[in-house]
Design a protein around this motif. Structure first.
Motif, mmCIF file in Angstrom:
data_model
loop_
_atom_site.group_PDB
_atom_site.id
_atom_site.type_symbol
_atom_site.label_atom_id
_atom_site.label_comp_id
_atom_site.label_asym_id
_atom_site.label_seq_id
_atom_site.Cartn_x
_atom_site.Cartn_y
_atom_site.Cartn_z
ATOM 1 N N LEU A 89 24.011 39.186 20.972
ATOM 2 C CA LEU A 89 24.800 39.326 19.750
ATOM 3 C C LEU A 89 25.324 37.978 19.274
ATOM 4 C CD1 LEU A 89 26.897 42.511 20.591
ATOM 5 C CD2 LEU A 89 24.888 42.353 19.141
ATOM 6 N N THR A 90 25.554 37.086 20.225
ATOM 7 C CA THR A 90 26.047 35.754 19.899
ATOM 8 C C THR A 90 25.181 34.727 20.625
ATOM 9 O OG1 THR A 90 27.574 35.729 21.766
ATOM 10 C CG2 THR A 90 28.443 36.575 19.674
ATOM 11 N N HIS A 91 25.268 33.487 20.197
ATOM 12 C CA HIS A 91 24.506 32.441 20.878
ATOM 13 C C HIS A 91 24.976 32.277 22.320
ATOM 14 C CE1 HIS A 91 22.254 31.257 17.392
ATOM 15 N NE2 HIS A 91 23.366 31.112 16.681
ATOM 16 N N CYS A 92 26.273 32.415 22.544
ATOM 17 C CA CYS A 92 26.785 32.202 23.905
ATOM 18 C C CYS A 92 26.395 33.338 24.855
ATOM 19 C CB CYS A 92 28.298 32.003 23.899
ATOM 20 S SG CYS A 92 29.268 33.476 23.533
ATOM 21 N N ALA A 98 25.729 27.045 25.034
ATOM 22 C CA ALA A 98 25.982 27.016 23.584
ATOM 23 C C ALA A 98 27.445 26.749 23.254
ATOM 24 C CB ALA A 98 25.538 28.327 22.945
ATOM 25 N N CYS A 99 28.327 26.961 24.219
ATOM 26 C CA CYS A 99 29.753 26.801 23.952
ATOM 27 C C CYS A 99 30.425 26.036 25.091
ATOM 28 C CB CYS A 99 30.407 28.168 23.791
ATOM 29 S SG CYS A 99 32.189 28.103 23.542
ATOM 30 N N PRO A 100 31.141 24.976 24.773
ATOM 31 C CA PRO A 100 31.807 24.194 25.821
ATOM 32 C C PRO A 100 32.984 24.934 26.461
ATOM 33 C CG PRO A 100 32.349 23.315 23.652
ATOM 34 C CD PRO A 100 31.324 24.374 23.443
ATOM 35 N N GLN A 101 33.477 25.991 25.828
ATOM 36 C CA GLN A 101 34.635 26.726 26.349
ATOM 37 C C GLN A 101 34.250 28.028 27.047
ATOM 38 O OE1 GLN A 101 36.908 27.263 22.803
ATOM 39 N NE2 GLN A 101 37.421 25.107 22.626
ATOM 40 N N ILE A 102 32.998 28.183 27.377
ATOM 41 C CA ILE A 102 32.498 29.448 27.896
ATOM 42 C C ILE A 102 33.147 29.870 29.216
ATOM 43 C CG2 ILE A 102 30.512 28.678 29.244
ATOM 44 C CD1 ILE A 102 28.991 30.916 27.596
ATOM 45 N N ILE A 106 37.154 34.847 27.552
ATOM 46 C CA ILE A 106 37.074 36.277 27.861
ATOM 47 C C ILE A 106 36.114 36.978 26.904
ATOM 48 C CG2 ILE A 106 38.405 38.429 27.962
ATOM 49 C CD1 ILE A 106 38.947 36.396 30.246
ATOM 50 N N MET A 107 36.069 36.554 25.656
ATOM 51 C CA MET A 107 35.199 37.199 24.671
ATOM 52 C C MET A 107 33.720 37.032 25.018
ATOM 53 S SD MET A 107 37.197 38.862 22.849
ATOM 54 C CE MET A 107 35.990 39.535 21.728
ATOM 55 N N SER A 115 25.761 43.069 24.228
ATOM 56 C CA SER A 115 24.329 42.776 24.059
ATOM 57 C C SER A 115 23.502 43.551 25.078
ATOM 58 C CB SER A 115 24.061 41.275 24.229
ATOM 59 O OG SER A 115 24.710 40.529 23.250
ATOM 60 N N GLN A 116 23.957 43.529 26.324
ATOM 61 C CA GLN A 116 23.233 44.238 27.381
ATOM 62 C C GLN A 116 23.197 45.742 27.117
ATOM 63 O OE1 GLN A 116 25.473 42.838 30.768
ATOM 64 N NE2 GLN A 116 24.214 40.993 30.985
#
Length: 148
Positions: A89-92, A98-102, A106-107, A115-116
């Motif tokens: 659903l999202t790149h991360c 894709a995101c430095p804050q991954i 929590i999101m 997505s799963q």
């Protein structure tokens, strides 16, 4: 999530071939007419689906398109993944880089689980089942959507 036009029409095209291809190849202009979509747009989708071996084309006066494998072996999730180019659903949810804050996000977990779940459902639906349901409701079409 909103599926792209490519996935919506690609899945409808595969279903149309599953419904109408039992007696031989289905012509692209017939599919386009039933779906209410341009032949040119469907030709783009056919190329992608041929590359990934979901559709085979036959040339000549009795030519057209057929499924490369039985409809009971093709699930909606496979086709959507191929046409969307990703399964998140999202790149991360697809790529943790894709995101430095991954690590503290929590999101990220929410998007990954969503997505799963969505693809687990799409992977449980096969085109032969959809073709049977179409016959049960007395429809030989997969109904057009908005024009492309």
């Amino acid at each position: 999530m909103r599926l792209s036009t490519r996935s919506r029409y690609g899945a409808r095209m595969v279903l149309d071939i599953a419904i109408h291809g039992t007696n031989g190849p289905v012509r692209i202009h017939e599919i386009a007419e039933r779906l209410g979509v341009s032949v040119k747009y469907l030709e783009k989708l056919v190329r992608i689906l041929k590359t990934h071996r979901y559709i085979t084309s036959k040339r000549g006066p009795k030519g057209g398109h057929v499924l490369s494998r039985p409809a009971e072996d093709i699930c909606v999730g496979e086709v959507v993944r191929v046409l969307e180019g990703e399964s998140g659903l999202t790149h991360c949810s697809q790529n943790s880089e894709a995101c430095p804050q991954i690590d503290g996000c929590i999101m990220h977990r929410v998007w990954t689980q969503a997505s799963q779940s969505m693809f687990a459902k799409l992977d449980s639906i096969y085109f032969d089942e959809l073709a049977e349901q179409s016959q049960e409701v007395g429809s030989s079409s997969v109904f057009p959507c908005e024009k492309v």
